[in-house]
Design a protein around this motif. Structure first.
Motif, PDB file in Angstrom:
ATOM      1  N   ASP A 102      32.707  35.846  37.494  1.00 18.92           N
ATOM      2  CA  ASP A 102      32.913  37.254  37.856  1.00 18.92           C
ATOM      3  C   ASP A 102      31.579  37.972  38.009  1.00 18.92           C
ATOM      4  O   ASP A 102      31.378  38.760  38.951  1.00 18.92           O
ATOM      5  N   ILE A 105      30.006  37.020  41.281  1.00 16.78           N
ATOM      6  CA  ILE A 105      30.663  37.672  42.415  1.00 16.78           C
ATOM      7  C   ILE A 105      30.260  39.135  42.508  1.00 16.78           C
ATOM      8  O   ILE A 105      29.973  39.654  43.589  1.00 16.78           O
ATOM      9  N   ASP A 106      30.233  39.815  41.354  1.00 19.93           N
ATOM     10  CA  ASP A 106      29.907  41.242  41.325  1.00 19.93           C
ATOM     11  C   ASP A 106      28.413  41.512  41.275  1.00 19.93           C
ATOM     12  O   ASP A 106      27.994  42.669  41.336  1.00 19.93           O
ATOM     13  N   GLN A 178      41.592  36.336  41.616  1.00 20.18           N
ATOM     14  CA  GLN A 178      40.222  36.626  42.057  1.00 20.18           C
ATOM     15  C   GLN A 178      40.149  36.752  43.568  1.00 20.18           C
ATOM     16  O   GLN A 178      39.446  37.624  44.104  1.00 20.18           O
ATOM     17  N   ASP A 181      41.648  40.040  44.369  1.00 22.13           N
ATOM     18  CA  ASP A 181      40.740  41.112  43.958  1.00 22.13           C
ATOM     19  C   ASP A 181      39.672  41.353  45.017  1.00 22.13           C
ATOM     20  O   ASP A 181      39.260  42.499  45.261  1.00 22.13           O
ATOM     21  N   LEU A 182      39.212  40.279  45.649  1.00 21.42           N
ATOM     22  CA  LEU A 182      38.242  40.431  46.736  1.00 21.42           C
ATOM     23  C   LEU A 182      38.927  40.961  47.989  1.00 21.42           C
ATOM     24  O   LEU A 182      38.351  41.783  48.721  1.00 21.42           O
ATOM     25  N   GLU A 185      39.338  44.748  48.265  1.00 18.40           N
ATOM     26  CA  GLU A 185      38.149  45.536  48.613  1.00 18.40           C
ATOM     27  C   GLU A 185      38.057  45.813  50.103  1.00 18.40           C
ATOM     28  O   GLU A 185      37.245  46.645  50.534  1.00 18.40           O
ATOM     29  N   ARG A 186      38.863  45.127  50.889  1.00 13.88           N
ATOM     30  CA  ARG A 186      38.872  45.382  52.335  1.00 13.88           C
ATOM     31  C   ARG A 186      40.000  46.322  52.731  1.00 13.88           C
ATOM     32  O   ARG A 186      40.166  46.636  53.918  1.00 13.88           O
ATOM     33  N   GLU A 271      30.092  49.945  42.471  1.00 13.29           N
ATOM     34  CA  GLU A 271      30.441  48.812  43.328  1.00 13.29           C
ATOM     35  C   GLU A 271      31.416  49.199  44.432  1.00 13.29           C
ATOM     36  O   GLU A 271      31.661  48.414  45.356  1.00 13.29           O
ATOM     37  N   LYS A 273      34.634  49.687  43.957  1.00 13.88           N
ATOM     38  CA  LYS A 273      35.861  48.927  43.741  1.00 13.88           C
ATOM     39  C   LYS A 273      37.094  49.803  43.936  1.00 13.88           C
ATOM     40  O   LYS A 273      37.144  50.942  43.486  1.00 13.88           O
TER      41      LYS A 273
END
Length: 366
Positions: A102, A105-106, A178, A181-182, A185-186, A271, A273
């Motif tokens: 994590d 990734i972040d 995960q 979760d990515l 973000e789009r 970030e 998020k």
């Protein structure tokens, strides 16, 4: 339930397990001497990354098992309790693996108030690419280790296969989470209701799966509960509890402090998020506030001043209070599901107290 003694046993056992399962057992002979320093550094980082934390998942596993199985009163029951301790530690080792990945990734610099694993390894290696590569492999090594721990600990138990399947299913769910979760973000910000629903769905996959559902599932199976009943009860109790826990964690990101969280305040905002908190602020805010939030989140980064501006908007729109209401509703669902198990009053109270640890600021009597 004695947290201090239980946590001490958990910490000791995690150190033993990480040392045994991440390192090269027996001898370093297969590793060329010139390469050993870096390998030993990675193993040392595995131990360092495994330190600390509230051990909520491990405690829930042990307490849920104890509620149903009772105090060990024979050599056989003490042996099973020892195995359950390793189940609990396997979940914690898995969490460490997930956090290492994590942070990569972040691109997070801190974890529990210390340099994140890939940053510490970058300092050792002297090259960011190597440090990140070592961090990636460290997460993989920990993920493999926790699976082997679970496999070995459950060997010989009646529910061995189901226990391992549940543990692997937990890992798969987090991996799916995960990805989701990515993906979130789009998502555009023009449909906050859809964003809130998607975020709560991610909580189910990425957080609840290994934070509350799996600990309960493993404990219930180890206690002798049937697979069908264990699956029913662990989801009914664990899903709302895990979602509430993540909502509370997101709140802490904007209302806590670096000293209490070990991470910079407003990290999710920096970030950019997409969170339930953001979705609620956009649903509850005025047209002007929605435009303001959208402009803030569409920028490539947010300054300290903009982080504080965003936090103020979360307060002013009522999003913070709405999150409290969401958490209270989910906690009620968890309590109702505990009661539906048909346990004794004492068992229900003990299991409820074990679950309360995840929401200490929301379950205390007022």
């Amino acid at each position: 339930m004695s947290d201090s003694s239980s946590i001490g046993a958990i910490e000791t056992r995690i150190r033993e397990l990480v040392h045994d399962y991440v390192g090269v057992n027996g001898t370093d002979a297969p590793i060329t001497p010139a390469l050993r320093p870096m390998f030993h550094t990675v193993v040392d980082q595995a131990l360092a990354s495994s330190e600390g934390g509230k051990r909520l998942r491990a405690l829930l596993t042990l307490d849920a098992y104890d509620v149903l199985a009772g105090a060990p009163d024979s050599t056989q029951s003490r042996s099973v309790r020892t195995k359950v301790l390793d189940f609990a530690c396997a979940i914690e080792v898995f969490q460490t693996a997930a956090l290492v990945h994590d942070d990569l990734i972040d691109d997070s610099d801190l974890r529990r108030g210390k340099p994140s694993a890939h940053c510490a390894l970058t300092s050792f290696a002297g090259a960011r690419s190597i440090g990140r590569g070592l961090g990636l492999m460290l997460g993989d090594m920990l993920a493999t280790a926790c699976t082997l721990i679970m496999e070995d600990a459950s060997t010989g138990m009646v529910e061995h296969r189901r226990l391992v399947e549940a543990f692997l299913s937990m890992q798969h769910d987090v991996e799916v989470g995960q990805v989701l979760d990515l993906a979130i973000e789009r998502m555009p910000l023009d449909d906050p209701q859809a964003l809130a629903e998607a975020s709560l769905d991610v909580f189910r996959w990425k957080t609840a799966s290994y934070t509350t559902i799996a600990p309960l599932m493993l404990a219930f199976l180890a206690s002798g509960m049937t697979s069908e009943a264990a699956n029913l009860h662990c989801h009914a109790i664990g899903l709302p509890l895990g979602q509430a826990f993540q909502l509370a964690d997101d709140l802490l990101d904007v209302t806590g402090s670096s000293r209490s969280t070990g991470k910079p305040v407003g990290g999710d905002i920096r970030e950019g998020k997409r969170t339930v908190l953001l979705a609620d602020a956009m649903m509850l805010g005025t047209a002007a506030q929605r435009v303001q939030l959208q402009q803030l989140y569409e920028q490539p980064f947010r300054s300290d001043a903009q982080v504080h501006e965003t936090i103020a908007l979360f307060h002013d729109t009522g999003a913070i209070e709405h999150s409290h209401e969401r958490i209270a509703k989910l906690w009620s669902q968890t309590q109702e599901s505990i009661e539906a198990m048909g346990l004794t009053a004492a068992q229900s109270q003990s299991l409820r107290k074990a679950c309360e640890r995840f929401l200490p600021d929301f379950t205390a009597e007022r």
